[in-house]
Write a protein that holds these residues in place. Structure first.
Motif, PDB file in Angstrom:
ATOM      1  N   TYR A   1       0.587  -1.228  -0.012  1.00 45.82           N
ATOM      2  CA  TYR A   1       0.013   0.112  -0.029  1.00 45.82           C
ATOM      3  C   TYR A   1       0.900   1.237  -0.084  1.00 45.82           C
ATOM      4  O   TYR A   1       0.565   2.269  -0.570  1.00 45.82           O
ATOM      5  CB  TYR A   1      -0.961  -0.149   1.108  1.00 45.82           C
ATOM      6  N   VAL A  46      -5.664   5.833   6.032  1.00 41.14           N
ATOM      7  CA  VAL A  46      -6.446   5.023   5.336  1.00 41.14           C
ATOM      8  C   VAL A  46      -6.363   3.467   5.446  1.00 41.14           C
ATOM      9  O   VAL A  46      -7.332   2.796   5.654  1.00 41.14           O
ATOM     10  CB  VAL A  46      -6.572   5.203   3.884  1.00 41.14           C
ATOM     11  N   TYR A  47      -5.047   3.178   5.540  1.00 44.61           N
ATOM     12  CA  TYR A  47      -4.646   1.832   5.904  1.00 44.61           C
ATOM     13  C   TYR A  47      -5.341   1.504   7.265  1.00 44.61           C
ATOM     14  O   TYR A  47      -5.637   0.301   7.284  1.00 44.61           O
ATOM     15  CB  TYR A  47      -3.121   1.580   5.795  1.00 44.61           C
ATOM     16  N   ASP A  55      -7.672   2.366   8.866  1.00 45.91           N
ATOM     17  CA  ASP A  55      -8.999   2.471   8.746  1.00 45.91           C
ATOM     18  C   ASP A  55      -9.536   0.946   8.207  1.00 45.91           C
ATOM     19  O   ASP A  55     -10.402   0.358   8.641  1.00 45.91           O
ATOM     20  CB  ASP A  55      -9.568   3.649   8.046  1.00 45.91           C
ATOM     21  N   ILE A  56      -9.011   0.470   7.157  1.00 47.55           N
ATOM     22  CA  ILE A  56      -8.922  -0.449   6.356  1.00 47.55           C
ATOM     23  C   ILE A  56      -8.960  -1.633   7.132  1.00 47.55           C
ATOM     24  O   ILE A  56      -9.607  -2.912   7.352  1.00 47.55           O
ATOM     25  CB  ILE A  56      -8.394  -0.629   5.098  1.00 47.55           C
ATOM     26  N   GLN A  57      -7.812  -1.733   8.196  1.00 48.73           N
ATOM     27  CA  GLN A  57      -7.346  -2.757   8.869  1.00 48.73           C
ATOM     28  C   GLN A  57      -8.414  -2.858  10.123  1.00 48.73           C
ATOM     29  O   GLN A  57      -8.756  -4.031  10.616  1.00 48.73           O
ATOM     30  CB  GLN A  57      -6.018  -2.991   9.565  1.00 48.73           C
ATOM     31  N   ASN A 100     -13.338  -2.976   9.039  1.00 53.54           N
ATOM     32  CA  ASN A 100     -13.732  -3.943   7.886  1.00 53.54           C
ATOM     33  C   ASN A 100     -13.877  -3.339   6.752  1.00 53.54           C
ATOM     34  O   ASN A 100     -15.199  -3.230   5.921  1.00 53.54           O
ATOM     35  CB  ASN A 100     -15.018  -4.438   8.563  1.00 53.54           C
ATOM     36  N   GLY A 101     -13.112  -2.575   6.345  1.00 54.31           N
ATOM     37  CA  GLY A 101     -13.202  -1.876   4.670  1.00 54.31           C
ATOM     38  C   GLY A 101     -13.677  -0.660   4.753  1.00 54.31           C
ATOM     39  O   GLY A 101     -13.717   0.020   3.698  1.00 54.31           O
ATOM     40  N   THR A 102     -14.195   0.016   5.605  1.00 55.77           N
ATOM     41  CA  THR A 102     -14.594   1.263   5.720  1.00 55.77           C
ATOM     42  C   THR A 102     -13.535   2.346   6.082  1.00 55.77           C
ATOM     43  O   THR A 102     -12.670   2.182   6.789  1.00 55.77           O
ATOM     44  CB  THR A 102     -15.597   1.465   6.758  1.00 55.77           C
ATOM     45  N   THR A 103     -13.531   3.148   5.178  1.00 54.38           N
ATOM     46  CA  THR A 103     -12.137   3.973   5.238  1.00 54.38           C
ATOM     47  C   THR A 103     -12.870   5.487   5.276  1.00 54.38           C
ATOM     48  O   THR A 103     -13.757   5.844   5.143  1.00 54.38           O
ATOM     49  CB  THR A 103     -11.442   3.845   3.915  1.00 54.38           C
TER      50      THR A 103
END
Length: 372
Positions: free
Chosen positions: A56, A139-140, A142-144, A147-150
């Motif tokens: 990423y 953003v990374y 938030d992804i971790q 569950n994918g919401t950023t």
């Protein structure tokens, strides 16, 4: 009963000891295997996380470089508008009542514009790298963690658009400051004065010293003042305000200011290297254009001259070659052409900033800090 039990234990003591060892060994082996399996699973998970984080980050770095290259095109247009030399050049070509005054004005504008390119490119490259890695880290994470919401795209867009303040407004303030400083430094240099490459270099170093001495206006010590809109906090959402404050803290940090100053010094060295190409040999004039080392030197005269030749194999001590200031001005002005040319100063400067290892390390550290 107890004596019988004691006798039984004594008779089978070796069996009990051996059985205890076997049972304990089995338990120990199973416990060790379970702990080893847990450790291996954790290491694999950490390795996958590091790999994803690195992938990423590398994608983020490529996008960051593309963004810097894109925004510098817009920034260059703003620089040309703020410090416009074309109007003065047209006056000289068409004939003006006071040529000396026009030449002195062109002298200040040409030097100031080349210096503004160095300062603004270094500042913008630093800001964009900070923004991309602050945003990329968030953003990374938030992804971790969700569950994918950023972070919303609209927030990302608004955050990244903070740089537009510098490109369209901050650059005017910086350009006028540099122009005033250059006017002070070059006021005593007349058009006929012979200057060496070292003398030109001293003009740029005098400019950086003068700006550094003025602590209230120094663009390096006051990066946020030039690059971020000071009164935009009222219009920001909590998330955007958090990103803004994090960026502000980084711009005000000593590490970022030192790296920016280092990029600026490197930029001026590159600029002097490009100018030095015109001090290596005597020029050839063809059809009214001065050709030197294969490069066309922009001038103000439209008259044709007889071609002159020089010995390209002769050794020349570049530090002893001098030119009148009037001949140096078009050379400096030509370092910031309206239309980019192959391997021109701005392209080399931009490439150097994009590949700068110190700035890349700064970006990696910021990304690492915000991605956990």
């Amino acid at each position: 009963m107890f004596s019988s039990l004691r006798g039984f234990v004594n008779r089978h003591r070796r069996k009990f000891i051996l059985g205890g060892i076997i049972v304990g060994g089995v338990i120990f082996v199973r416990y060790t295997a379970r702990r080893l399996r847990e450790w291996q699973e954790k290491e694999i998970k950490d390795m996958l996380d590091r790999s994803k984080r690195r992938q990423y980050f590398e994608c983020n770095e490529r996008t960051c470089s593309q963004m810097i290259m894109s925004l510098t095109l817009t920034l260059k247009d703003s620089i040309i508008k703020v410090l416009d030399t074309n109007a003065v050049v047209d006056k000289l070509r068409n004939g003006c009542p006071d040529k000396v005054s026009c030449w002195n004005e062109l002298k200040v504008l040409a030097i100031a514009r080349s210096a503004l390119v160095v300062y603004s490119y270094a500042m913008l490259a630093t800001l964009i790298r900070i923004q991309f890695n602050v945003m990329g880290g968030h953003v990374y994470k938030d992804i971790q963690n969700s569950n994918g919401t950023t972070t919303e795209n609209v927030v990302q867009t608004k955050y990244m658009s903070l740089s537009s303040h510098f490109i369209y407004k901050g650059i005017k303030k910086l350009g006028l400051l540099i122009k005033d400083k250059v006017a002070e430094i070059t006021a005593s240099i007349c058009l006929k004065e012979e200057l060496t490459l070292r003398d030109i270099e001293e003009i740029y170093w005098a400019l950086t010293s003068s700006l550094s001495a003025d602590s209230s206006k120094d663009p390096v010590k006051n990066l946020a003042e030039y690059m971020l809109l000071s009164n935009c906090e009222e219009e920001q959402t909590p998330i955007l305000l958090k990103l803004f404050n994090e960026t502000l803290d980084l711009l005000e940090s000593e590490e970022v200011q030192n790296l920016t100053q280092s990029s600026i010094r490197s930029g001026f060295s590159l600029l002097v290297d490009h100018i030095s190409a015109f001090f290596v040999a005597s020029p050839i004039v063809e059809n009214g254009k001065t050709i030197q080392n294969g490069v066309s030197v922009p001038g103000t005269s439209s008259q044709t001259s007889i071609n002159t030749k020089y010995d390209s194999n002769a050794f020349i001590n570049i530090n002893k070659v001098s030119m009148p200031m009037a001949k140096i001005i078009p050379i400096i002005n030509g370092q910031v052409p309206d239309k980019p040319t192959l391997k021109d100063f701005q392209s080399d400067l931009l490439q150097r900033l994009i590949t700068n290892n110190e700035l890349k390390t700064l970006g990696a550290n910021i990304y690492e800090a915000f991605s956990f």
